[in-house]
Scaffold this motif. Sequence first.
Motif, PDB file in Angstrom:
ATOM      1  N   UNK A  42       0.955  -1.142   0.170  1.00 32.53           N
ATOM      2  CA  UNK A  42       0.130  -0.070   0.118  1.00 32.53           C
ATOM      3  C   UNK A  42       1.038   1.278   0.155  1.00 32.53           C
ATOM      4  N   UNK A  43       1.975   1.178   0.845  1.00 34.50           N
ATOM      5  CA  UNK A  43       2.759   2.337   1.079  1.00 34.50           C
ATOM      6  C   UNK A  43       3.632   2.440  -0.571  1.00 34.50           C
ATOM      7  N   UNK A  44       3.925   1.502  -1.052  1.00 37.51           N
ATOM      8  CA  UNK A  44       4.639   1.643  -2.319  1.00 37.51           C
ATOM      9  C   UNK A  44       3.642   2.094  -3.414  1.00 37.51           C
ATOM     10  N   UNK A  45       2.382   1.901  -3.398  1.00 37.09           N
ATOM     11  CA  UNK A  45       1.450   2.162  -4.355  1.00 37.09           C
ATOM     12  C   UNK A  45       1.086   3.795  -4.202  1.00 37.09           C
ATOM     13  N   UNK A  46       0.773   4.119  -3.041  1.00 38.92           N
ATOM     14  CA  UNK A  46       0.560   5.326  -2.568  1.00 38.92           C
ATOM     15  C   UNK A  46       1.724   6.266  -3.106  1.00 38.92           C
ATOM     16  N   UNK A  47       3.159   6.081  -2.546  1.00 43.44           N
ATOM     17  CA  UNK A  47       4.172   6.805  -2.886  1.00 43.44           C
ATOM     18  C   UNK A  47       4.495   6.777  -4.341  1.00 43.44           C
ATOM     19  N   UNK A  48       4.242   5.685  -5.109  1.00 45.10           N
ATOM     20  CA  UNK A  48       4.371   5.765  -6.642  1.00 45.10           C
ATOM     21  C   UNK A  48       3.528   6.562  -7.136  1.00 45.10           C
ATOM     22  N   UNK A  49       2.264   6.605  -6.826  1.00 43.80           N
ATOM     23  CA  UNK A  49       1.240   7.582  -7.451  1.00 43.80           C
ATOM     24  C   UNK A  49       1.832   9.104  -7.023  1.00 43.80           C
ATOM     25  N   UNK A  50       2.333   9.343  -6.013  1.00 40.57           N
ATOM     26  CA  UNK A  50       2.618  10.861  -5.506  1.00 40.57           C
ATOM     27  C   UNK A  50       3.841  11.155  -6.327  1.00 40.57           C
ATOM     28  N   UNK A  51       4.643  10.259  -6.473  1.00 41.36           N
ATOM     29  CA  UNK A  51       5.936  10.546  -7.396  1.00 41.36           C
ATOM     30  C   UNK A  51       5.690  10.925  -8.854  1.00 41.36           C
ATOM     31  N   UNK A  52       4.568  10.025  -9.444  1.00 43.17           N
ATOM     32  CA  UNK A  52       4.244  10.419 -10.669  1.00 43.17           C
ATOM     33  C   UNK A  52       3.492  11.662 -10.820  1.00 43.17           C
ATOM     34  N   UNK A  53       2.811  12.251  -9.809  1.00 44.36           N
ATOM     35  CA  UNK A  53       2.206  13.522  -9.851  1.00 44.36           C
ATOM     36  C   UNK A  53       3.202  14.699  -9.725  1.00 44.36           C
ATOM     37  N   UNK A  54       4.143  14.586  -9.251  1.00 42.17           N
ATOM     38  CA  UNK A  54       5.039  15.567  -8.847  1.00 42.17           C
ATOM     39  C   UNK A  54       6.348  15.433  -9.716  1.00 42.17           C
ATOM     40  N   UNK A  55       6.312  14.499 -10.536  1.00 42.96           N
ATOM     41  CA  UNK A  55       7.495  14.199 -11.483  1.00 42.96           C
ATOM     42  C   UNK A  55       8.268  15.339 -12.082  1.00 42.96           C
ATOM     43  N   UNK A  56       7.175  15.991 -12.666  1.00 44.61           N
ATOM     44  CA  UNK A  56       7.332  17.018 -13.582  1.00 44.61           C
ATOM     45  C   UNK A  56       7.712  18.277 -13.129  1.00 44.61           C
ATOM     46  N   UNK A  57       7.258  18.701 -11.729  1.00 41.62           N
ATOM     47  CA  UNK A  57       7.425  19.989 -11.122  1.00 41.62           C
ATOM     48  C   UNK A  57       8.388  20.018  -9.767  1.00 41.62           C
ATOM     49  N   UNK A  58       8.448  18.742  -9.157  1.00 35.01           N
ATOM     50  CA  UNK A  58       9.241  18.636  -8.084  1.00 35.01           C
ATOM     51  C   UNK A  58      10.004  17.573  -7.818  1.00 35.01           C
ATOM     52  N   UNK A  59      11.252  17.649  -8.494  1.00 36.46           N
ATOM     53  CA  UNK A  59      12.056  16.509  -8.768  1.00 36.46           C
ATOM     54  C   UNK A  59      12.621  16.137  -7.206  1.00 36.46           C
ATOM     55  N   UNK A  60      12.662  16.916  -6.011  1.00 33.81           N
ATOM     56  CA  UNK A  60      12.862  16.352  -4.897  1.00 33.81           C
ATOM     57  C   UNK A  60      11.967  15.653  -4.065  1.00 33.81           C
ATOM     58  N   UNK A  61      10.728  16.151  -4.358  1.00 35.58           N
ATOM     59  CA  UNK A  61       9.563  15.531  -3.704  1.00 35.58           C
ATOM     60  C   UNK A  61       9.358  14.079  -4.510  1.00 35.58           C
ATOM     61  N   UNK A  62       9.545  13.834  -5.744  1.00 39.96           N
ATOM     62  CA  UNK A  62       9.481  12.823  -6.489  1.00 39.96           C
ATOM     63  C   UNK A  62      10.647  11.698  -6.103  1.00 39.96           C
TER      64      UNK A  62
END
Length: 262
Positions: free
Chosen positions: A69-89
């Motif tokens: 569950x953690x992996x799914x949530x964090x992967x989704x978060x990384x996908x959403x911020x990948x283009x705008x915030x590399x540090x958060x991704x």
Amino acid sequence: MWFLVALPAVAAGLLAFAYVRARRAHTRALEERGWLLERERETAARNAVDAERARIAHDLHDIVSHNVSVMVIQTGAARQVLATSLNEAEAALLAVEAAGRDTMAELRHLLGLLAPKADGFEDDALAPQPSLTRLSELIDRIAFAGLPVEVRISGDPYPLPTGLDVTAYRVIQEALTNALKHGDGVRAEVTVRYAPHALRVEVLNSGPSVLTGSGRPVGVDGEGRGLLGLKQRVAVYGGQLDARRRLGGGFRVRAKLPLERP
């Protein structure tokens, strides 16, 4: 005259024959009883191991489902911020990596050693995951039940693999439960040592001295059903568990759980 002389000899022979038969029957009865007791002990030991394996299976389910569950949530978060915030991704992807490593470590330890519970039902299925971070709640329950507990933490606490964390908690839980049931209720001590490459836990409780022969021992030489299950669980992680009565009185449980830290 001859009859009177022979009669005692015949009577003695009959009595000797009857004694031998009774002795043999008694010996056979003792052997059969010993065999039955041995079978009962073996069955009890197997049941204890099976019950603990079922609990490990439940723990594994919680571990895998949580980490995935953690992996799914964090992967989704990384996908959403990948283009705008590399540090958060990057932080999200690091969390995914850590969760994946924990899951693989648990699978290596436990896969192939588990058996599902016969009825498929666990009484504590909705309970929070056991952890040393929740140790204070266990201590409070034991103290409320009538056994004061002193806790010592040695070393700097660090994050533990989930399954190993659960195992350490179970060791303390079983030892304190036995102390509450079989000790004198005066006090117990719990020590958790965070070493660089191993986690050590120790539980001591007061009680009648083994030298006096008084009091009820916990199992036989530390081999109660719960302790058998704990040895099985600790062995999964390559650890060691030692449980025995103390000469000065009471009981001692020690466990060493090796760690692989980066």
